[in-house]
Design an enzyme around this catalytic site. Structure first.
Site, PDB file in Angstrom:
ATOM      1  N   ILE A  42       0.776  -1.304  -0.117  1.00 12.27           N
ATOM      2  CA  ILE A  42       0.107   0.022  -0.059  1.00 12.27           C
ATOM      3  C   ILE A  42       0.765   1.215  -0.150  1.00 12.27           C
ATOM      4  O   ILE A  42       0.644   2.266  -0.064  1.00 12.27           O
ATOM      5  CB  ILE A  42      -1.195   0.060   1.198  1.00 12.27           C
ATOM      6  CG1 ILE A  42      -0.355  -0.303   2.360  1.00 12.27           C
ATOM      7  CG2 ILE A  42      -2.200  -0.802   0.773  1.00 12.27           C
ATOM      8  CD1 ILE A  42      -1.399  -0.295   3.613  1.00 12.27           C
ATOM      9  N   GLY A  43       2.193   1.286   0.278  1.00 19.11           N
ATOM     10  CA  GLY A  43       2.807   2.481   0.314  1.00 19.11           C
ATOM     11  C   GLY A  43       4.405   2.059   0.480  1.00 19.11           C
ATOM     12  O   GLY A  43       4.890   1.009   0.810  1.00 19.11           O
ATOM     13  N   SER A  44       5.224   3.210  -0.163  1.00 21.19           N
ATOM     14  CA  SER A  44       6.553   2.972   0.198  1.00 21.19           C
ATOM     15  C   SER A  44       7.192   4.458   0.267  1.00 21.19           C
ATOM     16  O   SER A  44       6.607   5.300  -0.208  1.00 21.19           O
ATOM     17  CB  SER A  44       7.298   2.446  -0.848  1.00 21.19           C
ATOM     18  OG  SER A  44       7.091   2.971  -2.096  1.00 21.19           O
ATOM     19  N   SER A  46      10.865   6.675   1.876  1.00 23.49           N
ATOM     20  CA  SER A  46      12.382   6.680   1.627  1.00 23.49           C
ATOM     21  C   SER A  46      13.151   5.346   2.769  1.00 23.49           C
ATOM     22  O   SER A  46      13.987   5.046   2.219  1.00 23.49           O
ATOM     23  CB  SER A  46      13.091   7.961   2.020  1.00 23.49           C
ATOM     24  OG  SER A  46      11.978   9.113   1.906  1.00 23.49           O
ATOM     25  N   TYR A  47      12.195   5.087   3.569  1.00 24.84           N
ATOM     26  CA  TYR A  47      12.864   4.218   4.662  1.00 24.84           C
ATOM     27  C   TYR A  47      12.024   2.860   4.591  1.00 24.84           C
ATOM     28  O   TYR A  47      12.634   1.914   4.939  1.00 24.84           O
ATOM     29  CB  TYR A  47      12.814   4.671   6.019  1.00 24.84           C
ATOM     30  CG  TYR A  47      13.508   5.897   5.960  1.00 24.84           C
ATOM     31  CD1 TYR A  47      15.017   5.716   6.400  1.00 24.84           C
ATOM     32  CD2 TYR A  47      13.326   7.335   5.930  1.00 24.84           C
ATOM     33  CE1 TYR A  47      15.962   6.939   6.276  1.00 24.84           C
ATOM     34  CE2 TYR A  47      13.892   8.440   5.910  1.00 24.84           C
ATOM     35  CZ  TYR A  47      15.357   8.339   6.101  1.00 24.84           C
ATOM     36  OH  TYR A  47      16.007   9.490   6.220  1.00 24.84           O
ATOM     37  N   VAL A  50       5.082  -0.458   3.032  1.00 25.12           N
ATOM     38  CA  VAL A  50       3.851  -0.604   3.908  1.00 25.12           C
ATOM     39  C   VAL A  50       3.030  -1.501   3.059  1.00 25.12           C
ATOM     40  O   VAL A  50       2.947  -1.216   1.966  1.00 25.12           O
ATOM     41  CB  VAL A  50       3.385   0.605   4.323  1.00 25.12           C
ATOM     42  CG1 VAL A  50       2.014   0.424   5.218  1.00 25.12           C
ATOM     43  CG2 VAL A  50       4.304   1.520   5.080  1.00 25.12           C
ATOM     44  N   ASP A 169       8.351  16.528  10.628  1.00 24.68           N
ATOM     45  CA  ASP A 169       8.064  16.023   8.993  1.00 24.68           C
ATOM     46  C   ASP A 169       6.734  16.110   8.805  1.00 24.68           C
ATOM     47  O   ASP A 169       6.243  15.138   8.307  1.00 24.68           O
ATOM     48  CB  ASP A 169       8.820  14.815   9.019  1.00 24.68           C
ATOM     49  CG  ASP A 169       9.202  14.291   7.561  1.00 24.68           C
ATOM     50  OD1 ASP A 169       8.952  15.221   6.628  1.00 24.68           O
ATOM     51  OD2 ASP A 169       9.171  13.217   7.208  1.00 24.68           O
TER      52      ASP A 169
HETATM   53  N1  LIG Z   1      -1.105   2.740   8.957  1.00 21.20           N
HETATM   54  C1  LIG Z   1      -1.064   2.898   7.560  1.00 21.20           C
HETATM   55  N2  LIG Z   1      -2.145   2.649   6.954  1.00 21.20           N
HETATM   56  C2  LIG Z   1      -2.360   2.742   5.590  1.00 21.20           C
HETATM   57  N3  LIG Z   1      -1.194   3.380   4.983  1.00 21.20           N
HETATM   58  C3  LIG Z   1      -0.146   3.546   5.626  1.00 21.20           C
HETATM   59  C4  LIG Z   1       0.038   3.412   6.918  1.00 21.20           C
HETATM   60  N4  LIG Z   1       1.331   3.942   7.187  1.00 21.20           N
HETATM   61  C5  LIG Z   1       1.925   4.283   6.011  1.00 21.20           C
HETATM   62  N5  LIG Z   1       0.921   4.152   5.167  1.00 21.20           N
HETATM   63  C6  LIG Z   1       1.253   4.420   3.590  1.00 21.20           C
HETATM   64  O1  LIG Z   1       2.562   4.177   3.440  1.00 21.20           O
HETATM   65  C7  LIG Z   1       3.195   5.289   2.894  1.00 21.20           C
HETATM   66  C8  LIG Z   1       4.753   5.149   3.413  1.00 21.20           C
HETATM   67  O2  LIG Z   1       4.773   5.362   4.810  1.00 21.20           O
HETATM   68  P1  LIG Z   1       5.826   6.155   5.715  1.00 21.20           P
HETATM   69  O3  LIG Z   1       5.445   7.378   5.461  1.00 21.20           O
HETATM   70  O4  LIG Z   1       5.603   5.744   7.142  1.00 21.20           O
HETATM   71  O5  LIG Z   1       7.065   5.514   5.186  1.00 21.20           O
HETATM   72  P2  LIG Z   1       8.521   6.400   5.214  1.00 21.20           P
HETATM   73  O6  LIG Z   1       9.590   5.278   4.587  1.00 21.20           O
HETATM   74  O7  LIG Z   1       8.864   6.405   6.856  1.00 21.20           O
HETATM   75  O8  LIG Z   1       8.210   7.709   4.543  1.00 21.20           O
HETATM   76  P3  LIG Z   1       9.033   8.910   4.447  1.00 21.20           P
HETATM   77  O9  LIG Z   1       9.764   8.929   3.010  1.00 21.20           O
HETATM   78  O10 LIG Z   1       8.033   9.973   4.430  1.00 21.20           O
HETATM   79  O11 LIG Z   1       9.997   9.155   5.754  1.00 21.20           O
HETATM   80  C9  LIG Z   1       2.331   6.264   3.310  1.00 21.20           C
HETATM   81  O12 LIG Z   1       2.544   7.686   2.654  1.00 21.20           O
HETATM   82  C10 LIG Z   1       1.157   5.931   3.288  1.00 21.20           C
HETATM   83  O13 LIG Z   1       0.699   5.946   1.905  1.00 21.20           O
END
Ligand SMILES: Nc1ncnc2c1ncn2[C@@H]1O[C@H](COP(=O)(O)OP(=O)(O)OP(=O)(O)O)[C@@H](O)[C@H]1O
Length: 398
Positions: A42-44, A46-47, A50, A169
């Site tokens: 569902i998502g990704s 930089s780190y 998901v 952030d």
């Molecule tokens: N609890 C959740 N439920 C549904 N989707 C989620 C959830 N947590 C994160 N996501 C999805 O996953 C994406 C990436 O998650 P997240 O921002 O936590 O990752 P990150 O690698 O820490 O991002 P960043 O690059 O902002 O540091 C989010 O933009 C969102 O679309």
């Protein structure tokens, strides 16, 4: 009142950059990645990536975030972020913060070098994607909609601050829309825990349980906004409760230099000038981000980003020259109502002049807002996601 114990790693005197399973794991006895069936990605960010998953033993659906900490650029930073994220989510859990994703489990796989977080799945997608959709549909936000989302964001940030956390952030990609249409603040990898509300107990931190926990359109949508990450908007269940009508008082540490922070963190285009310049900063940095988001919601244009090609370095330079650029941006967008302009200028301001949550709540822009209702999710959201099942991922573009 009895303190709530917060098993914090990040606030120990020496942060374990290589935490053991015992130190990192949270509510995860007998749990491994094999305990989950992966339904979809569902998502990704930089780190991490998901996934939407189902826990095999109980059939519950969750969002599972996975962060690799070896063979990645700056693995020490990745580990620190992972620990901060875990800690901040546990603090929010303990305080029943209804504006945070609930963390059900956290566990580490030492063989694969991965951190896992099992969270509530927030089905409405991220706010960035929603804004981008509105942009594509040429449906600019109305003043009432902007007021709704800004007030929700104020509560998200206030609640976080009240628990002794600075987010650092705040950006549309890190704001999620829950199934009711309310905003949830996510991604705590950049967060900073303060000590003010905490006392130590047997090597762990404790937080007093008395701390409240859950308790006409304008502007034309221009180019260069709501774009992909690094540009602007685009790529990219909680109980009731909420705070009382009294804004939290953090002024005690706000002006105290010993509780300001100097590390460089966050996402450039929403970052406060003091963070970009590496000078001392406090929780007020999150309110600068609010001002940058307000400008973008009103105009459809990102402040400090001239075009999708603007480099990170250039964005930082632009933020350093924020006064002139803000004046130009506002004069180019004459349709911004005066009351909105004053709020933007009160937020995109030097830290010593920036308004805090008390000033924001009293600002004429929010006239008529019942903060108690906002805190308690009683305001009707302008948009409510339509979800057909607990595994519906309509609002995630993959
Ligand atoms: N609890 C959740 N439920 C549904 N989707 C989620 C959830 N947590 C994160 N996501 C999805 O996953 C994406 C990436 O998650 P997240 O921002 O936590 O990752 P990150 O690698 O820490 O991002 P960043 O690059 O902002 O540091 C989010 O933009 C969102 O679309």
């Amino acid at each position: 009142m009895e303190p709530i114990l917060i098993p914090s790693l990040a606030n120990r005197l020496v942060i374990p950059t290589d935490p053991s399973e015992d130190e990192f794991n949270y509510c995860s006895s007998g749990i491994t990645i094999d305990s989950y069936e992966i339904i979809s990605t569902i998502g990704s960010g930089s780190y991490g990536s998901v996934y939407l998953v189902r826990e095999k033993s109980n059939g519950n659906v969750y969002a599972l975030k996975k962060i690799y900490y070896v063979d990645v650029h700056d693995s020490e930073l990745v580990k620190k972020r992972a620990i901060r994220e875990r800690d901040a989510m546990i603090v929010c859990n303990k305080a029943k913060n209804s504006r945070a994703p609930k963390l059900h489990r956290a566990f580490i796989d030492k063989d694969e070098c991965v951190f896992y977080y099992v969270m509530d799945y927030i089905g409405g997608g991220d706010f960035n994607s929603y804004c981008y959709k509105r942009l594509c549909e040429q449906k600019p936000f109305t003043m009432d909609e902007i007021k709704f989302y800004m007030a929700e964001l104020v509560i998200c940030i206030e609640t976080f601050h009240h628990l002794g956390l600075i987010h650092r952030d705040v950006k549309p990609e890190n704001i999620m829309i829950n199934e009711e249409g309310h905003l949830i603040l996510c991604d705590y990898g950049s967060s900073k825990q303060l000590f003010n509300n905490y006392s130590t107990h047997n090597g762990f931190l404790s937080v007093s349980s008395s701390a409240p926990g859950h308790g006409g359109s304008f502007g034309s949508f221009g180019s260069g906004s709501f774009g992909s990450s690094g540009g602007s908007f685009g790529s990219g269940s909680f109980g009731s409760g909420g705070f009382s009508n009294t804004p939290p008082n953090f002024t005690s540490f706000l002006r105290n230099p010993s509780s300001s922070y100097t590390s460089y963190i966050g996402t450039p285009q929403y970052m406060a000038v003091e963070v970009v310049q590496g000078t001392n900063y406090s929780k007020l940095c999150d309110y600068w981000s609010l001002g940058a988001i307000l400008f973008e919601l009103c105009t459809g244009q990102a402040l400090f980003v001239e075009s999708p090609d603007t480099t990170e370095q250039k964005i930082r330079e632009n933020i350093g020259n924020w006064r002139g650029l803000l004046n130009t941006a506002i004069s180019k967008n004459q349709s911004i109502p005066k009351v909105v302009e004053t709020l933007i200028r009160d937020l995109i301001a030097p830290e010593r002049k920036r308004i805090d949550s008390m000033g924001i709540r009293k600002h004429p822009f929010f006239e008529g807002i019942n903060w108690e209702d906002v805190s308690n999710h009683r305001n009707t959201p302008p948009f409510k996601p339509t979800l057909n099942s607990s595994t519906d991922t309509t609002y995630f573009r993959n």
